[in-house]
Design a protein around this motif. Structure first.
Motif, PDB file in Angstrom:
ATOM      1  N   THR A   1      15.110 -13.699  93.706  1.00  9.03           N
ATOM      2  CA  THR A   1      14.421 -13.921  94.972  1.00  9.03           C
ATOM      3  C   THR A   1      15.119 -15.050  95.726  1.00  9.03           C
ATOM      4  O   THR A   1      15.835 -15.853  95.125  1.00  9.03           O
ATOM      5  CB  THR A   1      12.949 -14.303  94.726  1.00  9.03           C
ATOM      6  OG1 THR A   1      12.922 -15.431  93.837  1.00  9.03           O
ATOM      7  CG2 THR A   1      12.185 -13.153  94.084  1.00  9.03           C
ATOM      8  N   PRO A   2      14.921 -15.153  97.045  1.00  9.05           N
ATOM      9  CA  PRO A   2      15.587 -16.228  97.802  1.00  9.05           C
ATOM     10  C   PRO A   2      15.287 -17.628  97.292  1.00  9.05           C
ATOM     11  O   PRO A   2      16.152 -18.503  97.310  1.00  9.05           O
ATOM     12  CB  PRO A   2      15.058 -16.028  99.227  1.00  9.05           C
ATOM     13  CG  PRO A   2      14.733 -14.578  99.309  1.00  9.05           C
ATOM     14  CD  PRO A   2      14.208 -14.217  97.946  1.00  9.05           C
ATOM     15  N   ASP A   3      14.056 -17.856  96.810  1.00  6.18           N
ATOM     16  CA  ASP A   3      13.703 -19.183  96.313  1.00  6.18           C
ATOM     17  C   ASP A   3      13.797 -19.292  94.798  1.00  6.18           C
ATOM     18  O   ASP A   3      13.337 -20.262  94.208  1.00  6.18           O
ATOM     19  CB  ASP A   3      12.292 -19.574  96.777  1.00  6.18           C
ATOM     20  CG  ASP A   3      11.229 -18.585  96.310  1.00  6.18           C
ATOM     21  OD1 ASP A   3      11.579 -17.544  95.722  1.00  6.18           O
ATOM     22  OD2 ASP A   3      10.033 -18.856  96.551  1.00  6.18           O
ATOM     23  N   ARG A   4      14.408 -18.299  94.168  1.00  8.71           N
ATOM     24  CA  ARG A   4      14.625 -18.296  92.719  1.00  8.71           C
ATOM     25  C   ARG A   4      13.316 -18.422  91.941  1.00  8.71           C
ATOM     26  O   ARG A   4      13.214 -19.159  90.961  1.00  8.71           O
ATOM     27  CB  ARG A   4      15.584 -19.414  92.310  1.00  8.71           C
ATOM     28  CG  ARG A   4      17.013 -19.184  92.750  1.00  8.71           C
ATOM     29  CD  ARG A   4      17.609 -17.976  92.051  1.00  8.71           C
ATOM     30  NE  ARG A   4      19.066 -17.962  92.116  1.00  8.71           N
ATOM     31  CZ  ARG A   4      19.835 -17.056  91.523  1.00  8.71           C
ATOM     32  NH1 ARG A   4      19.263 -16.103  90.809  1.00  8.71           N
ATOM     33  NH2 ARG A   4      21.137 -17.097  91.634  1.00  8.71           N
ATOM     34  N   THR A   5      12.297 -17.690  92.386  1.00  6.99           N
ATOM     35  CA  THR A   5      11.060 -17.599  91.625  1.00  6.99           C
ATOM     36  C   THR A   5      11.008 -16.253  90.917  1.00  6.99           C
ATOM     37  O   THR A   5      11.735 -15.320  91.247  1.00  6.99           O
ATOM     38  CB  THR A   5       9.841 -17.768  92.538  1.00  6.99           C
ATOM     39  OG1 THR A   5       9.897 -16.799  93.598  1.00  6.99           O
ATOM     40  CG2 THR A   5       9.778 -19.162  93.118  1.00  6.99           C
TER      41      THR A   5
ATOM     42  N   ALA B   1       6.482 -12.418  92.426  1.00  8.01           N
ATOM     43  CA  ALA B   1       7.140 -11.564  93.415  1.00  8.01           C
ATOM     44  C   ALA B   1       7.192 -10.136  92.885  1.00  8.01           C
ATOM     45  O   ALA B   1       7.672  -9.908  91.770  1.00  8.01           O
ATOM     46  CB  ALA B   1       8.549 -12.070  93.702  1.00  8.01           C
TER      47      ALA B   1
ATOM     48  N   PRO C   1       8.356  -6.241  94.096  1.00 10.39           N
ATOM     49  CA  PRO C   1       8.953  -5.353  95.108  1.00 10.39           C
ATOM     50  C   PRO C   1       8.010  -4.205  95.460  1.00 10.39           C
ATOM     51  O   PRO C   1       7.053  -3.901  94.729  1.00 10.39           O
ATOM     52  CB  PRO C   1      10.222  -4.837  94.419  1.00 10.39           C
ATOM     53  CG  PRO C   1      10.473  -5.772  93.280  1.00 10.39           C
ATOM     54  CD  PRO C   1       9.134  -6.280  92.851  1.00 10.39           C
TER      55      PRO C   1
ATOM     56  N   ARG D   1       6.901 -20.114  87.243  1.00 12.98           N
ATOM     57  CA  ARG D   1       7.529 -19.166  88.155  1.00 12.98           C
ATOM     58  C   ARG D   1       8.988 -19.490  88.447  1.00 12.98           C
ATOM     59  O   ARG D   1       9.729 -18.621  88.903  1.00 12.98           O
ATOM     60  CB  ARG D   1       6.736 -19.072  89.460  1.00 12.98           C
ATOM     61  CG  ARG D   1       6.711 -20.330  90.305  1.00 12.98           C
ATOM     62  CD  ARG D   1       5.667 -20.240  91.398  1.00 12.98           C
ATOM     63  NE  ARG D   1       5.744 -21.363  92.337  1.00 12.98           N
ATOM     64  CZ  ARG D   1       6.275 -21.278  93.548  1.00 12.98           C
ATOM     65  NH1 ARG D   1       6.770 -20.119  93.967  1.00 12.98           N
ATOM     66  NH2 ARG D   1       6.317 -22.321  94.336  1.00 12.98           N
TER      67      ARG D   1
ATOM     68  N   ARG E   1      10.399 -12.641  89.500  1.00  8.18           N
ATOM     69  CA  ARG E   1      10.163 -11.349  90.133  1.00  8.18           C
ATOM     70  C   ARG E   1       9.986 -10.282  89.056  1.00  8.18           C
ATOM     71  O   ARG E   1      10.663 -10.295  88.036  1.00  8.18           O
ATOM     72  CB  ARG E   1      11.350 -10.992  91.023  1.00  8.18           C
ATOM     73  CG  ARG E   1      11.277  -9.619  91.665  1.00  8.18           C
ATOM     74  CD  ARG E   1      12.492  -9.363  92.537  1.00  8.18           C
ATOM     75  NE  ARG E   1      13.721  -9.217  91.754  1.00  8.18           N
ATOM     76  CZ  ARG E   1      14.910  -8.897  92.262  1.00  8.18           C
ATOM     77  NH1 ARG E   1      15.033  -8.725  93.570  1.00  8.18           N
ATOM     78  NH2 ARG E   1      15.975  -8.793  91.483  1.00  8.18           N
TER      79      ARG E   1
END
Length: 247
Positions: free
Chosen positions: A180-184, A208, A210, A93, A186
């Protein structure tokens, strides 16, 4: 004109990796990425440089247009002036990629390509991935060995990863990014005929997603003509992604 094949959406999705790239070296590995890079050069990315994988810069038809000595090639690789699209036997991820072995490194269940240039690629120039068979065997919770460096590991050593960027992952089901904020990972788009449920079922980690997921963009009539009549008249693309036409 006949309906658009899944393989042709994959070509479009790979081509989009080089949109707005400017005069950089495209290093696509595999049939679908190669078709995508050549299509991009013929349409919206005319400054793109294409390589034969050895020492020659080539036009989209494969004829030579320049010489790329190995020393200059390494300068482009190490200075962020190349965008490579590699494969992945496993990817997690955070975008860590494995092409070396399945199982424990000291006694693997299966030996693969080896690490090769994956660390240098991912730390020093933008990287994307092409995965023709999206499954839980490939999209895994944790790779057995890190070859290509993901966002979590790059964050641990920022001074060595100033050019690190995983632009996109393209599979036969859709397109994925790390916005994504945690760079996982998407889900960025679905290929027409594919559902979010199918993607989740084929992915071995929490992805992730949307609230609204667009479809991968339609190829234009000119892009389809180039794919079908110029770049791949023998339809090799459909053998690599044989899932069939859009429903």
């Amino acid at each position: 004109m006949r309906e658009v094949l899944r393989s042709e959406y994959c070509v479009i999705a790979c081509a989009e990796a080089w949109r707005g790239a400017g005069e950089v070296l495209a290093s696509p590995m595999g049939l679908i990425p190669s078709l995508g890079a050549r299509l991009a050069r013929l349409t919206f990315a005319p400054d793109l440089l294409l390589t034969d994988g050895e020492a020659t810069l080539v036009r989209p038809d494969g004829t030579a247009e320049g010489w790329l000595p190995y020393r200059q090639h390494l300068t482009l690789v190490a200075g962020g002036r190349r965008h490579v699209m590699m494969g992945a036997s496993q990817i997690d991820r955070f975008g860590n990629q494995n092409i070396s072995c399945i199982g424990d490194w000291e006694r693997p269940a299966r030996q693969l390509l080896g690490v090769r240039g994956a660390p240098l690629n991912t730390l020093n120039n933008p990287t994307s991935y092409w995965i023709p068979r999206h499954s839980r065997r490939v999209f895994v919770a944790k790779v057995d060995m890190v070859c290509g460096v993901g966002y979590d590991r790059a964050a641990e050593h920022p001074d060595t990863a100033r050019h690190h960027r995983i632009a996109r992952v393209v599979s036969d089901l859709g397109v994925f990014d790390f916005g994504t904020p945690d760079r996982t990972m998407r889900l960025a788009s679905l290929h027409p005929g594919v559902s979010v449920g199918q993607v989740r079922e084929a992915t071995g980690f929490a992805l992730a997603v949307p609230d609204e997921v667009p479809y991968t963009r339609e190829p234009t009539h000119e892009e389809l003509r180039l794919i079908r009549e110029v770049l791949d008249p023998g339809e090799s693309r459909a053998r690599e992604v044989p899932e069939g036409a859009r429903s």
